[in-house]
Scaffold this active site. Sequence first.
Site, PDB file in Angstrom:
ATOM      1  NE  ARG A 260     -18.149  13.214 -23.823  1.00  0.00           N
ATOM      2  CZ  ARG A 260     -18.024  14.534 -23.983  1.00  0.00           C
ATOM      3  NH1 ARG A 260     -16.833  15.101 -24.008  1.00  0.00           N
ATOM      4  NH2 ARG A 260     -19.090  15.298 -24.133  1.00  0.00           N
ATOM      5  CG  HIS A 264     -15.629  15.687 -19.926  1.00  0.00           C
ATOM      6  ND1 HIS A 264     -14.578  15.049 -20.531  1.00  0.00           N
ATOM      7  CD2 HIS A 264     -15.129  16.207 -18.778  1.00  0.00           C
ATOM      8  CE1 HIS A 264     -13.485  15.187 -19.799  1.00  0.00           C
ATOM      9  NE2 HIS A 264     -13.792  15.877 -18.720  1.00  0.00           N
ATOM     10  CE1 TYR A 273     -19.728  18.773 -25.719  1.00  0.00           C
ATOM     11  CE2 TYR A 273     -20.213  20.090 -23.770  1.00  0.00           C
ATOM     12  CZ  TYR A 273     -19.805  18.898 -24.336  1.00  0.00           C
ATOM     13  OH  TYR A 273     -19.492  17.825 -23.531  1.00  0.00           O
TER      14      TYR A 273
HETATM   15  C1  LIG Z   1      -3.445  19.614 -18.015  1.00  0.00           C
HETATM   16  C2  LIG Z   1      -4.939  19.569 -17.944  1.00  0.00           C
HETATM   17  N1  LIG Z   1      -5.639  20.573 -18.505  1.00  0.00           N
HETATM   18  C3  LIG Z   1      -6.983  20.583 -18.426  1.00  0.00           C
HETATM   19  C4  LIG Z   1      -7.671  19.574 -17.807  1.00  0.00           C
HETATM   20  C5  LIG Z   1      -9.193  19.610 -17.710  1.00  0.00           C
HETATM   21  N2  LIG Z   1      -9.750  18.527 -18.524  1.00  0.00           N
HETATM   22  C6  LIG Z   1     -10.118  17.354 -17.972  1.00  0.00           C
HETATM   23  S1  LIG Z   1     -10.601  16.251 -19.131  1.00  0.00           S
HETATM   24  C7  LIG Z   1     -10.356  17.350 -20.377  1.00  0.00           C
HETATM   25  C8  LIG Z   1     -10.603  16.925 -21.786  1.00  0.00           C
HETATM   26  C9  LIG Z   1      -9.806  15.715 -22.146  1.00  0.00           C
HETATM   27  O1  LIG Z   1     -10.099  15.315 -23.449  1.00  0.00           O
HETATM   28  P1  LIG Z   1      -9.511  13.977 -24.058  1.00  0.00           P
HETATM   29  O2  LIG Z   1      -8.030  13.979 -23.913  1.00  0.00           O
HETATM   30  O3  LIG Z   1     -10.038  13.859 -25.430  1.00  0.00           O
HETATM   31  O4  LIG Z   1     -10.049  12.814 -23.131  1.00  0.00           O
HETATM   32  P2  LIG Z   1     -11.587  12.383 -22.891  1.00  0.00           P
HETATM   33  O5  LIG Z   1     -12.039  13.130 -21.687  1.00  0.00           O
HETATM   34  O6  LIG Z   1     -12.349  12.702 -24.112  1.00  0.00           O
HETATM   35  O7  LIG Z   1     -11.531  10.923 -22.616  1.00  0.00           O
HETATM   36  C10 LIG Z   1      -9.915  18.562 -19.878  1.00  0.00           C
HETATM   37  C11 LIG Z   1      -9.624  19.754 -20.696  1.00  0.00           C
HETATM   38  C12 LIG Z   1      -6.901  18.555 -17.239  1.00  0.00           C
HETATM   39  N3  LIG Z   1      -7.480  17.529 -16.591  1.00  0.00           N
HETATM   40  N4  LIG Z   1      -5.551  18.562 -17.332  1.00  0.00           N
END
Ligand SMILES: Cc1ncc(C[n+]2csc(CCOP(=O)(O)OP(=O)(O)O)c2C)c(N)n1
Lengths: 369, 369, 324, 324
Positions: A260, A264, A273
């Site tokens: 990434r 985020h 971080y």
């Molecule tokens: C069930 C749930 N818990 C927490 C979140 C908050 N949240 C949004 S994105 C994220 C991280 C997701 O990481 P990843 O699966 O690696 O996808 P990326 O954003 O890196 O594409 C979190 C914790 C959420 N959207 N859904």
Amino acid sequence: MPEEPEFVQLLTPEGERVEHPSFAFDGDDEMIASMYRDLVLTRRIDTEATALQRQGELGIWASLLGQEAAQIGSARALRPQDFAFPTYREHGVAWCKGIDPVALLSLFRGVDQGSWNPLETNFGLYTIVIGAQTLHATGYAMGVQRDGAVGTGDDDRDTAVVAYFGDGATSQGDVNEAFIWASVFNAPVVFFCQNNQWAISEPIDRQTRIPLYQRASGFGFPGLRVDGNDVLACHAVTKAATQRAREGSGPTLIEAFTYRMGAHTTSDDPTRYRLSGDLERWKLKDPLARVHAYLTRHAGLAEDFFADIEAESDVLAHRIREGCVAMADPHVLGIFDKVYAEQTEELAAQQAGYAAYLDTFETQTGAHA
Amino acid sequence: MPEEPEFVQLLTPEGERVEHPSFAFDGDDEMIASMYRDLVLTRRIDTEATALQRQGELGIWASLLGQEAAQIGSARALRPQDFAFPTYREHGVAWCKGIDPVALLSLFRGVDQGSWNPLETNFGLYTIVIGAQTLHATGYAMGVQRDGAVGTGDDDRDTAVVAYFGDGATSQGDVNEAFIWASVFNAPVVFFCQNNQWAISEPIDRQTRIPLYQRASGFGFPGLRVDGNDVLACHAVTKAATQRAREGSGPTLIEAFTYRMGAHTTSDDPTRYRLSGDLERWKLKDPLARVHAYLTRHAGLAEDFFADIEAESDVLAHRIREGCVAMADPHVLGIFDKVYAEQTEELAAQQAGYAAYLDTFETQTGAHA
Amino acid sequence: MSTITLAKALNDGLRASMEGDAKVVVMGEDVGKLGGVFRVTDGLQKDFGEDRVIDTPLSESGIVGTAVGLAMRDYRPVCEIQFDGFVYPAYDQIVSQVAKLHFRSGGRLPMPIVIRIPFGGGIGAVEHHSESPEAQFAHTAGLKVVACSNAADAYWMIQQAIACDDPVVFLEPKRRYWEKANLDREAAPAPLLSSKVVRDGTDVTVLAYGPMVKTCLESAIAAAEGGTSIEVIDLRTLSPLDLEPVYASVRRTGRVVVVHEAVVNLGIGAEVAARITEQCFYALEAPVLRVGGFDTPYPPSRIEEEYLPDLDRVLDAVDRSLAY
Amino acid sequence: MSTITLAKALNDGLRASMEGDAKVVVMGEDVGKLGGVFRVTDGLQKDFGEDRVIDTPLSESGIVGTAVGLAMRDYRPVCEIQFDGFVYPAYDQIVSQVAKLHFRSGGRLPMPIVIRIPFGGGIGAVEHHSESPEAQFAHTAGLKVVACSNAADAYWMIQQAIACDDPVVFLEPKRRYWEKANLDREAAPAPLLSSKVVRDGTDVTVLAYGPMVKTCLESAIAAAEGGTSIEVIDLRTLSPLDLEPVYASVRRTGRVVVVHEAVVNLGIGAEVAARITEQCFYALEAPVLRVGGFDTPYPPSRIEEEYLPDLDRVLDAVDRSLAY
Ligand SMILES: Cc1ncc(C[n+]2csc(CCOP(=O)(O)OP(=O)(O)O)c2C)c(N)n1
Ligand SMILES: Cc1ncc(C[n+]2csc(CCOP(=O)(O)OP(=O)(O)O)c2C)c(N)n1
Ligand SMILES: [Mg+2]
Ligand SMILES: [Mg+2]
């Protein structure tokens, strides 16, 4: 984390094509050129959306910067009947599935929660609850099986389903249940995990202590890692996996190893971080640069080819901006119509009551017009 | 389902001891004799409880018939400080953890929902929501780590946690999340899965298409299959896995390959969904018979040893029966005291109100006394 | 006209829906050969095959989550949750996906999913097998929530729920599964989302649904002996509520008692009480009284009959209402 | 006395609890280096280490489920759920385990777990980030549910919740995180499970909690200009409810409006209305009126201000109440 394993790579960061014993890119230079166009335009969509967010036109934006190859490579391997279930970051997949980039913005602008028709586009709604869509994909794939659209040998009929998700998502119960169901029912689904190394602020070691693609072995189907910044490799492995699904040989997990490059979302501040050194290292592996290098050096494409794409992307950016700014806020009374396929009397009454309430302002001041 | 893989076996169904390259039973014949006693008494508890259910003294009973060796073998490998988190079927583990068998019945009789103190016995409450306890076990193990009770080399301090669950449970999100957490935090937990081939009416192929112990490989920790009807092997592998946990080397998944000889519970009718032939085949692998054979043939134990255990089991059965029948129904007003550690005024008022209501009957007819 | 148990009426209703629409699939734990732990799906797999009656992995989130995907592929999944207490692992899929997808998609994705839940206590079961989770679903916009109370309704309501293009949480009163009623398969059924006066009366209106309807009818009979005339209304639909018949009744009686097994606190009775008070403020002679569970988890089964609303507690509330 | 934002007050409160009791651990997604997406745990990992401020895998059921195990090992886990809409994957662990374990164990297993949930809308977020799930937890016996509305309360309530031996669902009004209030760290705090009159008035009693308290206070100020005197009560505790101060107020005003963001249908207002009507039947001049969410999922953010209760809608209800 043990030493990183090999991944499937067909185009080096320097733009040199390499052989892999099991996977080959089956397109020609023309196709590579057209994928390059997709990469550039997708990145441009992303840049423009990020700018629109900065200017207050969007509430938030989730950038795919750095993940273009994983998305374009995989999505270009899909046939029209194949269905893709995205997270909130699959702008490149959306592009390949024919979704108007302007339509992508509405969720982030806050005017609706999804503005394309999944049933017409074979592209699911953006899904924010992490992992939920992997079960939807598996269920859809079970429907495909029941429709007899697997293993017939008819290329226009046999259908694969692709579930996109991130590295963080692999820790959700739902994703693991999806693996179980897909395996038990031998469903025609491909699990495409973009391991961009981060789940917001959490590095991958908060989700696993072994390479993610190995998760599949515990569920009894193949998993493999691909260079997620290599559009040719992503295309090749996804094509193989979807073909396998269509033939009726069941699920595959693809881990696209990528990074990434941005925050985020636009609400995030990664300087809190992570170290900038990582980012610099990954810049050397940029998914666009290597295709550019290849096309210039080995496919003989000249400056005007690239200039055309640049021009096209300017037009696209302009269109996106116009489209975004023109997007009207919905009328609040409209939400009552969307809850049910068969609206309830109760809700109709609430709608009427609220309309009457709003009218009192209208006649007074026009405030809620 | 591919060909069944090898499992760890140290005592054949015929009662012959066999060598295994990685695992050995480290006890003597005396210990085997004492485990035999546990096996017999556990089976007797089960038989008696089943009878009590038939006679209307219990609402339901979940029989462990056939799974005695898996439970006694694993639980005898635990040290007093080790904590076990059971499902609803771990009567043998309970026995080894010092739970009075009478106390086991109260939940099934319907007089309470757990009558031992998990904090004093290091044995968790029976858990009916499938898989939930695996996360509790993992969290407890994280607490153990935080208490510095791992890897100190002090045998009385270092603590392992064992989560018991069934083959069906492996399909729950929670169980897979527990695998992830245990792996990521390297928690001192052993996942002990009794694969008894059935989840009520569903055969194991509804949960997995590969042997279950292989699930662990997808999460980055070792998994192994053991002959779940071989008490020596179950002891050996659990001892090794708990030792590993105590040393700080992290989780292990043990799949004890066994068979549910009885119905799912006394409410179930397995003739609706499975063939009697299977049952007959598994009877030849009975977990008690083989130890009996070994003790007679190779440890020189004579009839009086077995007669003593029979006599002891008669006494136990009698005690269980007496204890069960004597178990009084709780007073309904007591439930208000158990909801919170710090009772709320609201609840106290409800309690008083209901007491007053009941009193109106008392004075009238004594009905609710 | 035939006499039939509630469980068998559901079975017949499911069969009728499956015969009528090849897109109807039944899925859940043990719904196949076993026919479900309550035998509601008995024989369906034998007749409709494993593709349409699916024994699933032991994962409720999976059951509901894959049902979403099946619905997107034009199927009409009927999910069985084995017991009320086991619906919670599927809660996220139900409230954030099933309930919202029609809305989130701007109306493009219908979610014709039925989630069958045997609910309530009174069968002497162990913990987690006697829960009453209905208020939580009724509070969730996007779901429709109904509860049948007798075999005839069960037969029709399950078919209507399956025919509905919206997600329906379908609550089955498990302690009444084996009770019989007359079923006239030719009669025209009442609309799914309607409440029904099941006994006329003049002094007090008593509202119930699911297992408590029978209890309230028995209370009404007992009260009649004492000279009190109770009107009993079976709510049948909990979301949306159909309260016009209730208001009409209350305007006549001036007194209401709402009865359910679920905890009183924030149970269906709270909403019903609030609405009745708002709509019939001047007609009420007494506040709406509620009879239901205390603020405790469901108790061990040996005392469940003392915990559950029964004839006496209903009549006690009726008396208190009349005392205003 | 210092001026402090609500988010910082929570941060200070957490810090105070962690300093006071080594068994307090904070766990959740991104609570470590990032300090949480709202910075409520900012700096805690740096000062208390990774063992006490745990960045967890992305699994809410795991967060709550392991917290149960930690609590059994004598820890006091404070779980952060990143946004309201993401608590549902943990729902089963919360309602079937956390809420019930003290009861199921016959009182032997205290569950001193705090589940922090930033809740409510108004921050322009995308779907699932503006939910109000409180009624579902308040309906669940065995949980305590509280909501803070201002920085001073936040500082004390989080410490009291952590000190409580029972599980507490701790709701934080995310749209108020950045609002400041005076905090007197020497003052004796009100008990955790108490409601509070936050503005005296004589004509109508308005009840609110969390983010709506401020809205209601503003309504009261506006109403005062028009000559209507509104008493505002911050409920603070949603389960148990502390309604004695409310009844006292209602007996004076005779009129009540309850306000929350959550869907009106089966929201906290339903329970409050039912109880007030029961306790103050003869004192009420008008039915308890409720202002809250419509029976729709939370709308896209561009129209959330029209969906959310605001000053006008509160005053409209006040007027309607007065019109009785
Ligand atoms: C069930 C749930 N818990 C927490 C979140 C908050 N949240 C949004 S994105 C994220 C991280 C997701 O990481 P990843 O699966 O690696 O996808 P990326 O954003 O890196 O594409 C979190 C914790 C959420 N959207 N859904
Ligand atoms: C979450 C949940 N869903 C469903 C059930 C109902 N149920 C009780 S036992 C059981 C089968 C369990 O199978 P397995 O895990 O193999 O354990 P076994 O009973 O064979 O020991 C089911 C489906 C439950 N208790 N919890
Ligand atoms: Mg990621
Ligand atoms: Mg089993």
